[in-house]
Design a protein around this motif. Structure first.
Motif, PDB file in Angstrom:
ATOM      1  N   LEU A 110       0.796  -1.232   0.000  1.00 30.62           N
ATOM      2  CA  LEU A 110       0.000   0.000   0.000  1.00 30.62           C
ATOM      3  C   LEU A 110       0.831   1.286   0.000  1.00 30.62           C
ATOM      4  O   LEU A 110       0.287   2.373   0.136  1.00 30.62           O
ATOM      5  CB  LEU A 110      -0.964   0.008   1.200  1.00 30.62           C
ATOM      6  N   ARG A 117      -4.434   4.727  -7.929  1.00 25.99           N
ATOM      7  CA  ARG A 117      -5.843   4.424  -8.135  1.00 25.99           C
ATOM      8  C   ARG A 117      -6.681   5.596  -8.619  1.00 25.99           C
ATOM      9  O   ARG A 117      -7.897   5.534  -8.569  1.00 25.99           O
ATOM     10  CB  ARG A 117      -6.459   3.867  -6.845  1.00 25.99           C
ATOM     11  N   PHE A 131     -13.896   3.233  -1.234  1.00 25.72           N
ATOM     12  CA  PHE A 131     -13.666   1.797  -1.058  1.00 25.72           C
ATOM     13  C   PHE A 131     -13.782   1.403   0.422  1.00 25.72           C
ATOM     14  O   PHE A 131     -14.507   0.469   0.779  1.00 25.72           O
ATOM     15  CB  PHE A 131     -12.268   1.460  -1.605  1.00 25.72           C
ATOM     16  N   THR A 153     -14.433  -7.802  -4.492  1.00 25.38           N
ATOM     17  CA  THR A 153     -13.065  -7.750  -3.980  1.00 25.38           C
ATOM     18  C   THR A 153     -12.808  -8.928  -3.040  1.00 25.38           C
ATOM     19  O   THR A 153     -13.734  -9.418  -2.375  1.00 25.38           O
ATOM     20  CB  THR A 153     -12.785  -6.435  -3.223  1.00 25.38           C
ATOM     21  N   LEU A 159     -12.751  -3.616   9.019  1.00 29.70           N
ATOM     22  CA  LEU A 159     -13.078  -2.552   9.964  1.00 29.70           C
ATOM     23  C   LEU A 159     -14.489  -2.672  10.525  1.00 29.70           C
ATOM     24  O   LEU A 159     -14.972  -1.766  11.186  1.00 29.70           O
ATOM     25  CB  LEU A 159     -12.917  -1.192   9.278  1.00 29.70           C
TER      26      LEU A 159
HETATM   27  C1  HEC Z   1      -7.371  -9.843   6.234  1.00 24.76           C
HETATM   28  C2  HEC Z   1      -6.411  -9.333   5.319  1.00 24.76           C
HETATM   29  C3  HEC Z   1      -6.554  -7.845   4.942  1.00 24.76           C
HETATM   30  C4  HEC Z   1      -6.529  -6.776   5.798  1.00 24.76           C
HETATM   31  C5  HEC Z   1      -6.378  -6.782   7.307  1.00 24.76           C
HETATM   32  C6  HEC Z   1      -6.641  -5.585   4.962  1.00 24.76           C
HETATM   33  N1  HEC Z   1      -6.723  -5.951   3.645  1.00 24.76           N
HETATM   34 FE1  HEC Z   1      -6.791  -4.689   2.075  1.00 24.76          FE
HETATM   35  N2  HEC Z   1      -6.770  -6.269   0.793  1.00 24.76           N
HETATM   36  C7  HEC Z   1      -6.752  -7.598   1.165  1.00 24.76           C
HETATM   37  C8  HEC Z   1      -6.790  -8.421  -0.033  1.00 24.76           C
HETATM   38  C9  HEC Z   1      -6.787  -9.939  -0.056  1.00 24.76           C
HETATM   39  C10 HEC Z   1      -6.805  -7.540  -1.135  1.00 24.76           C
HETATM   40  C11 HEC Z   1      -6.850  -7.889  -2.617  1.00 24.76           C
HETATM   41  C12 HEC Z   1      -8.257  -7.687  -3.105  1.00 24.76           C
HETATM   42  C13 HEC Z   1      -8.472  -8.119  -4.521  1.00 24.76           C
HETATM   43  O1  HEC Z   1      -7.559  -7.985  -5.355  1.00 24.76           O
HETATM   44  O2  HEC Z   1      -9.599  -8.590  -4.815  1.00 24.76           O
HETATM   45  C14 HEC Z   1      -6.804  -6.182  -0.579  1.00 24.76           C
HETATM   46  C15 HEC Z   1      -6.819  -5.028  -1.338  1.00 24.76           C
HETATM   47  C16 HEC Z   1      -6.747  -3.743  -0.847  1.00 24.76           C
HETATM   48  C17 HEC Z   1      -6.698  -2.541  -1.643  1.00 24.76           C
HETATM   49  C18 HEC Z   1      -6.631  -2.473  -3.153  1.00 24.76           C
HETATM   50  C19 HEC Z   1      -7.967  -2.282  -3.756  1.00 24.76           C
HETATM   51  C20 HEC Z   1      -7.825  -2.181  -5.261  1.00 24.76           C
HETATM   52  O3  HEC Z   1      -8.465  -1.310  -5.840  1.00 24.76           O
HETATM   53  O4  HEC Z   1      -7.059  -2.963  -5.851  1.00 24.76           O
HETATM   54  C21 HEC Z   1      -6.660  -1.485  -0.787  1.00 24.76           C
HETATM   55  C22 HEC Z   1      -6.611  -0.023  -1.140  1.00 24.76           C
HETATM   56  C23 HEC Z   1      -6.691  -2.023   0.549  1.00 24.76           C
HETATM   57  N3  HEC Z   1      -6.747  -3.392   0.470  1.00 24.76           N
HETATM   58  C24 HEC Z   1      -6.645  -1.254   1.687  1.00 24.76           C
HETATM   59  C25 HEC Z   1      -6.640  -1.778   2.978  1.00 24.76           C
HETATM   60  C26 HEC Z   1      -6.595  -0.952   4.163  1.00 24.76           C
HETATM   61  C27 HEC Z   1      -6.513   0.572   4.169  1.00 24.76           C
HETATM   62  C28 HEC Z   1      -6.611  -1.798   5.216  1.00 24.76           C
HETATM   63  C29 HEC Z   1      -6.649  -1.435   6.674  1.00 24.76           C
HETATM   64  C30 HEC Z   1      -7.834  -0.750   7.112  1.00 24.76           C
HETATM   65  C31 HEC Z   1      -6.650  -3.156   4.683  1.00 24.76           C
HETATM   66  N4  HEC Z   1      -6.682  -3.094   3.321  1.00 24.76           N
HETATM   67  C32 HEC Z   1      -6.654  -4.308   5.467  1.00 24.76           C
HETATM   68  C33 HEC Z   1      -6.699  -8.080   2.442  1.00 24.76           C
HETATM   69  C34 HEC Z   1      -6.669  -7.320   3.593  1.00 24.76           C
END
Ligand code: HEC
Length: 223
Positions: A110, A117, A131, A153, A159
Motif C-alpha cells: 500500500l 488508483r 472503497f 473484492t 473494519l
Molecule cells: C485480512 C487481510 C486484509 C486486511 C487486514 C486488509 N486488507 Fe486490504 N486487501 C486484502 C486483499 C486480499 C486484497 C486484494 C483484493 C483483490 O484484489 O480482490 C486487498 C486489497 C486492498 C486494496 C486495493 C484495492 C484495489 O483497488 O485494488 C486497498 C486499497 C486495501 N486493500 C486497503 C486496505 C486498508 C486501508 C486496510 C486497513 C484498514 C486493509 N486493506 C486491510 C486483504 C486485507
C-alpha cells in the motif's frame, strides 16, 4: 448545411452522454488532511492496527513518521508491532503467498496505492475513501463481504467491528484520517516539495529583479 450542423450537435451530445455513463458513479470526495498532523497520526495508528497484518508498505520506514510529528519513542511504543527497530521498513506480518491462498488474491503493497488508483471517478484518495466506506454484507462471497467501489473484492471488511461501534459521521471521519495517511505515505515529501516550490519561485522573481537592475546599472555609462 443546417442538417450537417444538427447532425454534428446530436453526435456531440451522444458522445457526451456515453462518456458520462461510461465513467461510472463518481467516488465520494475525500477530505484533504495532508497538512493536519493529528489526522495523519490517527491514520497511521489505524493503518498499523488494521492494515499491516495483511498489507505491507515496503517503501515506508517507521522513522519517517517523525515527519508527521511523532517521536521515535511513540512510534516504537504505539505503531511498530512487528520489527524491533524504528528504522525498519513497514513489513507485513502474514506471508504474501499464504494471503493469496487464503483470500484468492494477494493484498497489494500500500506504499503508493493512493497514487495508483486515480481514475474517472476522482483522485486516488477519493477512491480509497469510497472503497473503505463501501463494504456491505454479501453471503454469496467467500468472505461474506462485497464492496460498492471494488465489486467482488477479495478483501473482507476488516473494519466492521470498529464501524459497528461508531456512528456514520465518526466512521467517515476516521476513514478520512486513514486515507490522508495513505495519501501522505504515497509521497511523504509532497508537503515539503510544495513549500520549496514557492520559495524557488520567490527566489527567481527576486533574482530577475536584481538582474534587471544590474543590467541597467552596467549599461548606464556605456553610450
Ligand atoms: C485480512 C487481510 C486484509 C486486511 C487486514 C486488509 N486488507 Fe486490504 N486487501 C486484502 C486483499 C486480499 C486484497 C486484494 C483484493 C483483490 O484484489 O480482490 C486487498 C486489497 C486492498 C486494496 C486495493 C484495492 C484495489 O483497488 O485494488 C486497498 C486499497 C486495501 N486493500 C486497503 C486496505 C486498508 C486501508 C486496510 C486497513 C484498514 C486493509 N486493506 C486491510 C486483504 C486485507
Amino acid at each position: 448545411m443546417k442538417k450537417i450542423i444538427a447532425l454534428m450537435l446530436t453526435w456531440m451530445a451522444l458522445v457526451g452522454l456515453a462518456h458520462a455513463a461510461g465513467g461510472g458513479a463518481a467516488w465520494d470526495k475525500a477530505p484533504n488532511r495532508l497538512n493536519d498532523n493529528a489526522a495523519l497520526q490517527n491514520g497511521a495508528k489505524l493503518f498499523a492496527n488494521y492494515c499491516l497484518n495483511c498489507h505491507s508498505a515496503g517503501y515506508m520506514r517507521y522513522n519517517r513518521l517523525t515527519d508527521i510529528g511523532l517521536t521515535p519513542k511513540q512510534i516504537q511504543a504505539n505503531l511498530n508491532f512487528i520489527t524491533p527497530k524504528v528504522g525498519d521498513l513497514m513489513k507485513v506480518t502474514a506471508n504474501p503467498a499464504d494471503s493469496a491462498q487464503w483470500f484468492g488474491a494477494a493484498p497489494p503493497d500500500l506504499s503508493v496505492i493512493a497514487r495508483s488508483r486515480a481514475g474517472a471517478g476522482g483522485s486516488g484518495a477519493d477512491y480509497l475513501y469510497t472503497f473503505l466506506r463501501g463494504f456491505y454484507r454479501d453471503p454469496a462471497r467467500p468472505t461474506g463481504w462485497n464492496n460498492h467501489a471494488f465489486v467482488n473484492t477479495a478483501m473482507p471488511n476488516v473494519l466492521w467491528q470498529m464501524q459497528a461501534s461508531m456512528n456514520q459521521a465518526d466512521f467517515d471521519n476516521s476513514m478520512g484520517d486513514l486515507v490522508a495517511y495513505l495519501q501522505w505515505m504515497g509521497e511523504p515529501s509532497q508537503t515539503t516539495r510544495k513549500q520549496v516550490g514557492v520559495w524557488v519561485l520567490l527566489f527567481l522573481a527576486g533574482f530577475v529583479l536584481i538582474a534587471w537592475r544590474l543590467n541597467a546599472a552596467y549599461w548606464r555609462h556605456i553610450k
